[in-house]
Write a protein that holds these residues in place. Structure first.
Motif, PDB file in Angstrom:
ATOM      1  N   VAL A  92      -0.663  -3.651   6.378  1.00 40.62           N
ATOM      2  CA  VAL A  92      -1.959  -4.313   6.466  1.00 40.62           C
ATOM      3  C   VAL A  92      -2.912  -3.692   5.456  1.00 40.62           C
ATOM      4  N   HIS A 116       0.541  -8.484   5.936  1.00 40.33           N
ATOM      5  CA  HIS A 116      -0.509  -9.259   6.600  1.00 40.33           C
ATOM      6  C   HIS A 116      -1.850  -8.886   5.963  1.00 40.33           C
ATOM      7  N   THR A 118      -5.519  -8.505   5.361  1.00 37.09           N
ATOM      8  CA  THR A 118      -6.638  -8.592   6.300  1.00 37.09           C
ATOM      9  C   THR A 118      -7.802  -7.743   5.800  1.00 37.09           C
ATOM     10  N   LEU A 129      -5.730 -10.983  13.187  1.00 36.41           N
ATOM     11  CA  LEU A 129      -4.560 -10.199  12.802  1.00 36.41           C
ATOM     12  C   LEU A 129      -3.774  -9.771  14.036  1.00 36.41           C
ATOM     13  N   GLU A 132      -1.950 -12.594  15.544  1.00 39.78           N
ATOM     14  CA  GLU A 132      -0.835 -12.976  14.668  1.00 39.78           C
ATOM     15  C   GLU A 132       0.339 -12.018  14.820  1.00 39.78           C
TER      16      GLU A 132
END
Length: 346
Positions: A92, A116, A118, A129, A132
């Protein structure tokens, strides 16, 4: 003018070969198997007894490990180490391109990586997030709160910069807290989970010019202690890592640190993988523990030592908004002081 110091403090700052310096150097020397860069972060014998002899491969097998700030520095080095052990990491960070590059490195090391992108300064984005992650993977086994923001600026230059405190609190405290609040219920329900918070040696040493940074880290430290007390019998473990100075992009604007002894991201990754394997409550270098103990016993003396560091290492041009052309000069006393207080960011 800096206040006069007791003789022992002057000796500490001015002698690079004093017994205190020698002990401090040895205390921070890497130890372990040949090639291991892990500093002496305490022996933690109880953690080893409770968890037995485990390898990183054992610790990451069938685990979903989320690392914030995973596209560079400590986060990336840790992700690669987990990848080399065959683990699965979820990276992330804000920028997708750098995340994709980091994921490729993890896969090249032999692991599985997912990205991911973010913006962790956006609370709604963090909620999205977390949802998800749970929808995609079903759970998060290990959360490594590594992303952070550091600001080195004296309070005299911060009177009209309240936003510095807001920004550090958002990324260093509210962002990991938001993730914990979203992911902790599932961990408690399953009876297993691990949260690793990458904190700072500054919380133990309370160094000058880092008030905004260490306050945000201290907030997460103490909150995690309280949550650990509530979730201890649910199989969830919190680990706080009081990390010393590491040569990452975060410290690059402070060119002074080019002359300071630091850990490499790979050495810091050794510390975090140790945390994943043994799940200790805290990890910190000896000098951090010593500073915290000294501060508890005699805060006035430690105040004078900190004040000495404050005068030895002035605000950078960047902190003053003047740019930074080259590393500022450091006196011999300053170099000795930095060596003796190895790992502390002044």
């Amino acid at each position: 003018m800096a206040p006069r110091l007791p003789r022992i403090v002057k000796d500490l700052a001015s002698s690079a070969t004093s017994p205190v310096s020698t002990v401090t150097r040895l205390a921070n020397t890497p130890m372990g198997n040949p090639g291991s860069h892990r500093p002496v972060y305490g022996i933690h014998l109880l953690d080893r007894v409770v968890n037995g002899h485990r390898s990183l491969e054992d610790a990451v097998r069938d685990k979903i490990i989320v690392i914030t700030g995973g596209s560079s520095g400590i986060g990336l080095a840790t992700a690669e180490r987990i990848g080399s052990a065959g683990g699965t990491v979820v990276l992330v960070a804000r920028g997708k391109e750098k995340l994709d590059e980091a994921a490729d490195l993890v896969r090249a090391a032999g692991g599985t990586a997912h990205v991911h992108p973010t913006d962790l300064s956006d609370l709604e984005a963090i909620d999205a997030l977390a949802d998800e992650l749970l929808d995609t993977y079903g759970r998060v086994d290990v959360l490594v709160n590594n992303a952070g923001r550091s600001i080195r600026r004296s309070i005299a230059l911060s009177y009209d910069r309240f936003h510095d405190f807001e920004r550090t609190m958002q990324l260093n405290y509210f962002a990991p807290l938001r993730l914990i609040l979203k992911l902790l219920p599932g961990m408690r329900e399953r009876g297993d989970g691990h949260v690793i918070n990458v904190s700072s040696i500054g919380v133990q040493t309370k160094v000058p010019r880092f008030g905004a940074y260490i306050a945000s880290k201290a907030a997460l430290d103490t909150l995690s202690d309280a949550i650990q007390a509530e979730s201890h019998d649910d199989g969830v473990r919190f680990t706080t890592v009081h990390m010393p100075l590491v040569r990452t992009p975060m410290i690059a604007p402070t060119t002074l640190y080019k002359r300071f002894p630091t850990l490499t991201p790979e050495q810091a990754a050794d510390v975090l993988t140790h945390a994943i394997i043994y799940r200790p409550r805290r990890l910190g270098s000896p000098i951090g523990h010593i500073a915290a103990l000294a501060d508890a016993l005699n805060p006035q003396l430690v105040d004078m030592v900190r004040n000495r560091g404050y005068h030895l290492f002035p605000d950078s041009k960047a902190a003053k908004g003047l740019g930074e052309d080259r590393p500022p000069e450091i006196s011999r006393t300053g170099e000795a002081f930095a060596r003796v207080t190895r790992g502390i960011h002044w």
